[in-house]
Design a protein around this motif. Structure first.
Motif, PDB file in Angstrom:
ATOM      1  N   LEU A  64      31.405  25.644 -14.425  1.00  0.00           N
ATOM      2  CA  LEU A  64      31.847  24.973 -13.199  1.00  0.00           C
ATOM      3  C   LEU A  64      30.982  25.390 -12.014  1.00  0.00           C
ATOM      4  N   ASP A  77      34.171  17.776 -11.820  1.00  0.00           N
ATOM      5  CA  ASP A  77      35.488  17.133 -11.915  1.00  0.00           C
ATOM      6  C   ASP A  77      35.990  17.158 -13.355  1.00  0.00           C
ATOM      7  N   LEU A  80      37.073  20.673 -14.337  1.00  0.00           N
ATOM      8  CA  LEU A  80      38.370  20.987 -13.722  1.00  0.00           C
ATOM      9  C   LEU A  80      39.510  20.292 -14.476  1.00  0.00           C
ATOM     10  N   GLN A  81      39.290  19.050 -14.902  1.00  0.00           N
ATOM     11  CA  GLN A  81      40.302  18.350 -15.715  1.00  0.00           C
ATOM     12  C   GLN A  81      40.556  19.085 -17.029  1.00  0.00           C
ATOM     13  N   ASN A  83      40.615  22.194 -17.386  1.00  0.00           N
ATOM     14  CA  ASN A  83      41.222  23.483 -17.018  1.00  0.00           C
ATOM     15  C   ASN A  83      40.239  24.619 -16.785  1.00  0.00           C
ATOM     16  N   GLN A  85      38.534  27.359 -14.593  1.00  0.00           N
ATOM     17  CA  GLN A  85      39.068  28.119 -13.461  1.00  0.00           C
ATOM     18  C   GLN A  85      38.095  28.056 -12.288  1.00  0.00           C
ATOM     19  N   SER A  86      38.611  27.671 -11.129  1.00  0.00           N
ATOM     20  CA  SER A  86      37.754  27.553  -9.946  1.00  0.00           C
ATOM     21  C   SER A  86      37.777  28.802  -9.083  1.00  0.00           C
ATOM     22  N   SER A 118      36.474  16.896  -5.129  1.00  0.00           N
ATOM     23  CA  SER A 118      36.891  17.122  -6.509  1.00  0.00           C
ATOM     24  C   SER A 118      37.646  18.442  -6.628  1.00  0.00           C
ATOM     25  N   LEU A 119      37.125  19.499  -6.004  1.00  0.00           N
ATOM     26  CA  LEU A 119      37.814  20.791  -6.033  1.00  0.00           C
ATOM     27  C   LEU A 119      39.174  20.680  -5.351  1.00  0.00           C
ATOM     28  N   HIS A 122      41.952  19.112  -7.329  1.00  0.00           N
ATOM     29  CA  HIS A 122      42.493  19.984  -8.369  1.00  0.00           C
ATOM     30  C   HIS A 122      43.125  21.254  -7.791  1.00  0.00           C
ATOM     31  N   CYS A 124      42.117  23.507  -5.730  1.00  0.00           N
ATOM     32  CA  CYS A 124      41.312  24.720  -5.678  1.00  0.00           C
ATOM     33  C   CYS A 124      41.366  25.305  -4.274  1.00  0.00           C
TER      34      CYS A 124
END
Length: 132
Positions: A64, A77, A80-81, A83, A85-86, A118-119, A122, A124
């Motif tokens: 990521l 993106d 993140l979909q 899963n 980790q951000s 995008s973050l 989700h 983040c």
């Protein structure tokens, strides 16, 4: 940007699936290759391949982070979909959001903005601090 739906796409005939490895995630994230990432993750889900979506490279970066640093917002993106980790930090204390900011040096602000959206989509942590 629209959510990517690479899970349902048919496998790309141009990719030799037998040669895909979990450690390729960083390379594909750098190059913006979501289909290859999806194939690796599918193989991992079937138990045919050991895959860690948050695997660290030699700089302590996750796929990521690599996608964000290289302005590959569609791949970010997708990860993140899946899963990713951000909130993890690399060896320099930088999280994915910081790598997006770094990418502004070489990419247009519009691309960085898409990555940030995008973050945020989700949930983040956008105001993430660097290393303490």
């Amino acid at each position: 940007p629209q959510n990517m739906n690479v899970w349902e796409e048919s496998d790309d005939e141009n990719v030799d699936q037998s040669k895909l490895k979990g450690s390729d995630l960083h390379n594909y994230a750098h190059r913006g290759r979501a289909k290859e990432i999806a194939m690796i993750l599918r193989k991992g889900g079937r138990g045919k391949l050991k895959v860690n979506i948050n695997e660290l490279d030699d700089k302590g970066r996750t796929p990521l982070m690599v996608a964000c640093r290289n302005a590959q917002y569609k791949v970010a993106d997708f990860l993140l979909q899946a899963n990713a980790q951000s909130d993890l930090k690399d060896r320099e204390g930088l999280a994915a959001i910081h790598h997006i900011i770094y990418s502004c040096q070489t990419n247009s602000p519009g691309v960085a903005s898409a990555c940030i959206r995008s973050l945020a989509k989700h949930q983040c942590e956008i105001d993430r601090k660097t290393a303490d």
